[in-house]
Design an enzyme around this catalytic site. Structure first.
Site, PDB file in Angstrom:
ATOM      1  N   ASP A   1       2.906  15.125  18.169  1.00 57.07           N
ATOM      2  CA  ASP A   1       2.779  16.469  18.744  1.00 57.07           C
ATOM      3  C   ASP A   1       2.449  17.555  17.731  1.00 57.07           C
ATOM      4  OD1 ASP A   1       5.356  16.183  17.720  1.00 57.07           O
ATOM      5  OD2 ASP A   1       6.371  17.126  19.414  1.00 57.07           O
TER       6      ASP A   1
ATOM      7  N   LYS B   1       8.859  22.394  25.385  1.00 58.00           N
ATOM      8  CA  LYS B   1       9.328  21.104  25.884  1.00 58.00           C
ATOM      9  C   LYS B   1       8.521  20.624  27.084  1.00 58.00           C
ATOM     10  CE  LYS B   1      12.687  21.100  22.877  1.00 58.00           C
ATOM     11  NZ  LYS B   1      12.741  20.141  21.764  1.00 58.00           N
TER      12      LYS B   1
ATOM     13  N   ASP C   1      18.044  19.707  26.454  1.00 51.96           N
ATOM     14  CA  ASP C   1      17.516  19.265  25.164  1.00 51.96           C
ATOM     15  C   ASP C   1      18.495  19.611  24.047  1.00 51.96           C
ATOM     16  OD1 ASP C   1      15.510  18.749  22.951  1.00 51.96           O
ATOM     17  OD2 ASP C   1      14.255  18.479  24.733  1.00 51.96           O
TER      18      ASP C   1
ATOM     19  N   ASP D   1      18.407  22.688  21.765  1.00 56.08           N
ATOM     20  CA  ASP D   1      17.649  22.114  20.663  1.00 56.08           C
ATOM     21  C   ASP D   1      16.944  23.177  19.817  1.00 56.08           C
ATOM     22  OD1 ASP D   1      16.523  19.781  19.267  1.00 56.08           O
ATOM     23  OD2 ASP D   1      14.644  20.682  19.934  1.00 56.08           O
TER      24      ASP D   1
ATOM     25  N   ASP E   1      14.616  18.306  10.186  1.00 60.75           N
ATOM     26  CA  ASP E   1      15.083  16.954  10.511  1.00 60.75           C
ATOM     27  C   ASP E   1      15.971  16.440   9.382  1.00 60.75           C
ATOM     28  OD1 ASP E   1      13.576  16.973  12.861  1.00 60.75           O
ATOM     29  OD2 ASP E   1      11.797  16.266  11.819  1.00 60.75           O
TER      30      ASP E   1
ATOM     31  N   SER F   1      13.272  14.046  20.498  1.00 61.68           N
ATOM     32  CA  SER F   1      12.717  14.284  21.838  1.00 61.68           C
ATOM     33  C   SER F   1      11.717  13.219  22.262  1.00 61.68           C
ATOM     34  CB  SER F   1      11.989  15.624  21.871  1.00 61.68           C
ATOM     35  OG  SER F   1      12.889  16.673  21.820  1.00 61.68           O
TER      36      SER F   1
ATOM     37  N   ARG G   1       4.506  10.704  14.278  1.00 57.64           N
ATOM     38  CA  ARG G   1       4.657  11.401  15.572  1.00 57.64           C
ATOM     39  C   ARG G   1       3.505  12.377  15.766  1.00 57.64           C
ATOM     40  NH1 ARG G   1      10.079  14.365  18.004  1.00 57.64           N
ATOM     41  NH2 ARG G   1       9.034  16.203  18.832  1.00 57.64           N
TER      42      ARG G   1
HETATM   43  O1  LIG Z   1       9.516  18.793  15.901  1.00 59.48           O
HETATM   44  C1  LIG Z   1      10.656  19.268  15.908  1.00 59.48           C
HETATM   45  O2  LIG Z   1      10.908  20.409  16.345  1.00 59.48           O
HETATM   46  C2  LIG Z   1      11.781  18.467  15.294  1.00 59.48           C
HETATM   47  O3  LIG Z   1      11.299  17.730  14.211  1.00 59.48           O
HETATM   48  C3  LIG Z   1      12.368  17.492  16.254  1.00 59.48           C
HETATM   49  O4  LIG Z   1      12.755  18.092  17.446  1.00 59.48           O
HETATM   50  P1  LIG Z   1      12.461  17.442  18.858  1.00 59.48           P
HETATM   51  O5  LIG Z   1      12.454  15.955  18.664  1.00 59.48           O
HETATM   52  O6  LIG Z   1      13.631  17.896  19.689  1.00 59.48           O
HETATM   53  O7  LIG Z   1      11.172  17.970  19.334  1.00 59.48           O
HETATM   54 MN   LIG Z   2      14.750  17.057  22.180  1.00 56.89          MN
HETATM   55 MN   LIG Z   3      14.705  19.106  18.133  1.00 56.61          MN
END
Ligand SMILES: O=C(O)[C@H](O)COP(=O)(O)O
Ligand SMILES: [Mn+2]
Ligand SMILES: [Mn+2]
Length: 584
Positions: free
Chosen positions: A317, A390, A39, A458, A184, A92, A315
């Site tokens: 999550d 992750k 990552d 990451d 970001d 991601s 998004r």
């Molecule tokens: O949510 C996060 O941590 C970042 O905005 C993006 O990171 P990721 O796409 O690697 O989760």
């Molecule tokens: Mn990622």
């Molecule tokens: Mn990231």
């Protein structure tokens, strides 16, 4: 058993699908295959701020130097992963979606753009639902989300457009609960974005809509927690998330909903400037919560019964938890103190299994016939593993945003619980543990397909701490070696690739690529992802010697990875997938 997760799912597959896969002519089915996603690991200019290059990752480097025809780079940003333009860095969600699905799918950012541009958004059910709130007092329209141009979770220009659209359609009172980014986008850029926001709100005020910022805070400290930690999933047909850092969400609830925070100011610029001055140890990502108050000290925009609330992140999550706090009557994660009866809407539906939220402005991407479904239907025994941060990437995102397993009989999902701290404090994260369980899975002889994600490049990259990134990358390199040694032992095949860049550039740069320095002469760290392509390496004793990368797909992207690993698992890929990278 009900499956819980994050993101929109519930995808009904087309009625007549021929799930049978043809055997690959030269690669043998049943050879143990490791797919490892690094990552945040791009292939970038090799200089002092490239954390991967500086860390001297010998094992990973040797893949390139030792077998140049089995190593290449692939595109991981912009249109290659379904983002609106090539000015969008990868992330991601879109990267893992593409690798799992074998196709380029138009993602949330673009879907929202289209819905706004065509005005379809304003004619759909979600918008009618919030509109109902405006014409009876108090009728305030609240917006909660990330204020930046990052394009990963949200985009400020979409919020600006949406607020304008609301005002034009009769909305008389808007309150924004804005989260500062710095993850970001550049650290410290919150001032720029909130200045733009305050200006836009002023314009709305002049047009007769009482529009103000009401509260805020840093995204990693207020509101945007993610991935409730899971338990071992071997026995359950469910990606089951239980414990998250709900304190983060609670701080957001107190500021946005209750109008309570230790820091009170009369506007957002004053808030951000004062907090940053008073707490030099803080930054945009971790800014403490603040509330905007009137001259009597009363919050200008607590959320009340009868109001409408939109989360404008597309998004999922990092907004699932807050959505639960708004939507669930029976909610025990923290004491809400007050649970206002509001018209609550997400920019998208964040979890299709949970139907969370019930109301949304734009339909999420439809991701059908992912590789995982084909593979389980062809008897491939799969082991997927990562750490909490992750884990949803190699399961949920990989499977086209489906929360549950695709087939309980053929899949084992294992989560290693992540540490709960800024990751520059523990840059090794759980890479060693992931490598250990992956090694066991490889040596077990039971699994055909072992899929892992190593988070370090990451998660540590986002801290901007180059020293910690060196440890992170060296740890990843060792973990990869452990897994490759296991593949060697069982005569297997491997593919090592990545989802987007991050650790490969730890410095903000000018247009010529020269690192930018602050007034004291220190290089300004880069905390966001990069636009770099990512490496893709294949090999292992089980790979027939004539198999190598073809040279006629120079601009291939992450979606091409899918047909490639289906070949490495011994199958031809479905005809409509992006083409394989291999020749044989
Ligand atoms: O949510 C996060 O941590 C970042 O905005 C993006 O990171 P990721 O796409 O690697 O989760
Ligand atoms: Mn990622
Ligand atoms: Mn990231």
């Amino acid at each position: 058993m009900r499956c819980c997760g994050f993101g929109a799912t519930n995808v009904v597959e087309p009625a007549k699908v021929d799930w049978r896969l043809l055997r690959h002519p030269v690669i043998k089915r049943g050879t143990p295959f490791l797919l490892c996603v690094l990552d945040g690991w791009g292939e970038n200019v090799e200089d002092d701020y490239n954390g991967i290059y500086k860390a001297q990752v010998r094992t990973i480097r040797a893949l390139k130097d030792g077998a140049p025809k089995r190593w290449r780079t692939i595109r991981a940003h912009g249109t290659a992963v379904g983002l609106p333009s090539d000015d969008d860095m990868g992330n991601s969600e879109v990267g893992h979606n593409a690798m799992g699905a074998g196709k380029i799918i138009e993602q949330g950012a673009g879907l929202v753009d289209t819905a706004l541009r065509s005005e379809k958004l304003y004619n759909d059910k979600g918008f009618s639902y919030i509109k109902e709130a405006w014409f009876n007092a108090p009728g305030t329209q609240h917006f909660i989300g990330l204020i930046s141009d990052g394009g990963v979770h949200s985009r400020y220009d979409q919020l600006a457009e949406l607020m304008k659209g609301c005002a034009q359609r009769g909305c008389k009172k808007i309150r924004v609960h804005g989260l500062t980014d710095g993850r970001d986008c550049a650290e410290g850029s919150s001032i720029k974005f909130f200045t733009e926001l305050e200006k836009d709100l002023e314009v709305l005020c002049k047009q007769g809509c009482d529009a103000r910022v009401a509260s805020g805070g840093g995204r990693m400290y207020v509101t945007m927690d993610r991935y409730e930690a899971a338990r071992n999933l071997n026995t359950s047909n469910c990606v089951h998330f239980e414990e998250a850092d709900w304190k983060i969400v609670e701080r957001g609830w107190q500021a946005h909903v209750l109008g309570e925070a230790p820091n009170k100011f009369t506007n957002s610029i004053e808030a951000i400037e004062t907090i940053r001055k008073k707490h030099p140890e803080t930054n945009d990502q971790y800014m403490p919560p603040f509330v905007i108050v009137d001259k009597n000290g009363a919050p200008v925009g607590p959320i009340q019964d009868g109001d409408a609330v939109v989360i404008f992140n597309f998004r999922a999550d990092r907004v699932v938890e807050l959505s639960k706090a708004f939507e669930y009557e029976d909610f025990k994660k923290f004491d809400r103190k007050r649970w206002p009866k509001v018209k609550f809407v997400g920019m998208m539906q964040y979890d299709g299994d949970l139907k969370l939220p019930k109301h949304y402005l734009v339909s999420p991407p439809l991701i059908e016939r992912v590789s995982g479904t084909y593979l389980v239907k062809n008897g491939v025994r799969t082991f997927a593993c990562s750490e909490t941060q992750k884990f949803g990437h190699v399961t949920f995102f990989w499977n086209g945003n489906r929360s549950g397993k695709l087939d309980h009989n053929f899949e084992t999902y294992q989560e290693i619980v992540s540490d709960n701290c800024p990751f520059n404090e523990k840059p090794k994260m759980k890479a060693e543990q992931i490598a250990k369980v992956a090694k066991e899975a490889i040596l077990s002889g039971y699994y055909d397909y072992i899929r892992v994600n190593l988070a370090n490049g990451d998660m540590v990259g986002h801290t901007g701490d180059l020293g910690a990134v060196l440890t992170a990358c060296a740890t990843v390199d060792k973990a990869v070696k452990v897994m490759l040694d296991a593949i060697e032992k069982v005569g297997g095949i491997y593919m090592i690739t990545a989802d987007h860049g991050n650790a490969d550039d730890m410095a903000q740069r000018d247009k010529k690529g020269k690192p930018l320095k602050d007034t004291e002469g220190n290089v300004i760290p880069l905390t966001s992802h990069t636009f770099a392509p990512v490496p893709c390496a294949i090999g292992g004793p089980g790979l027939p010697p004539q198999v190598e990368f073809r040279s006629d797909l120079p601009s291939a992207g992450l979606a091409n990875v899918t047909a490639t690993y289906m070949n490495l698992l011994g199958f031809e890929a479905p005809a409509d997938y992006e083409p394989t990278l291999l020749k044989w």
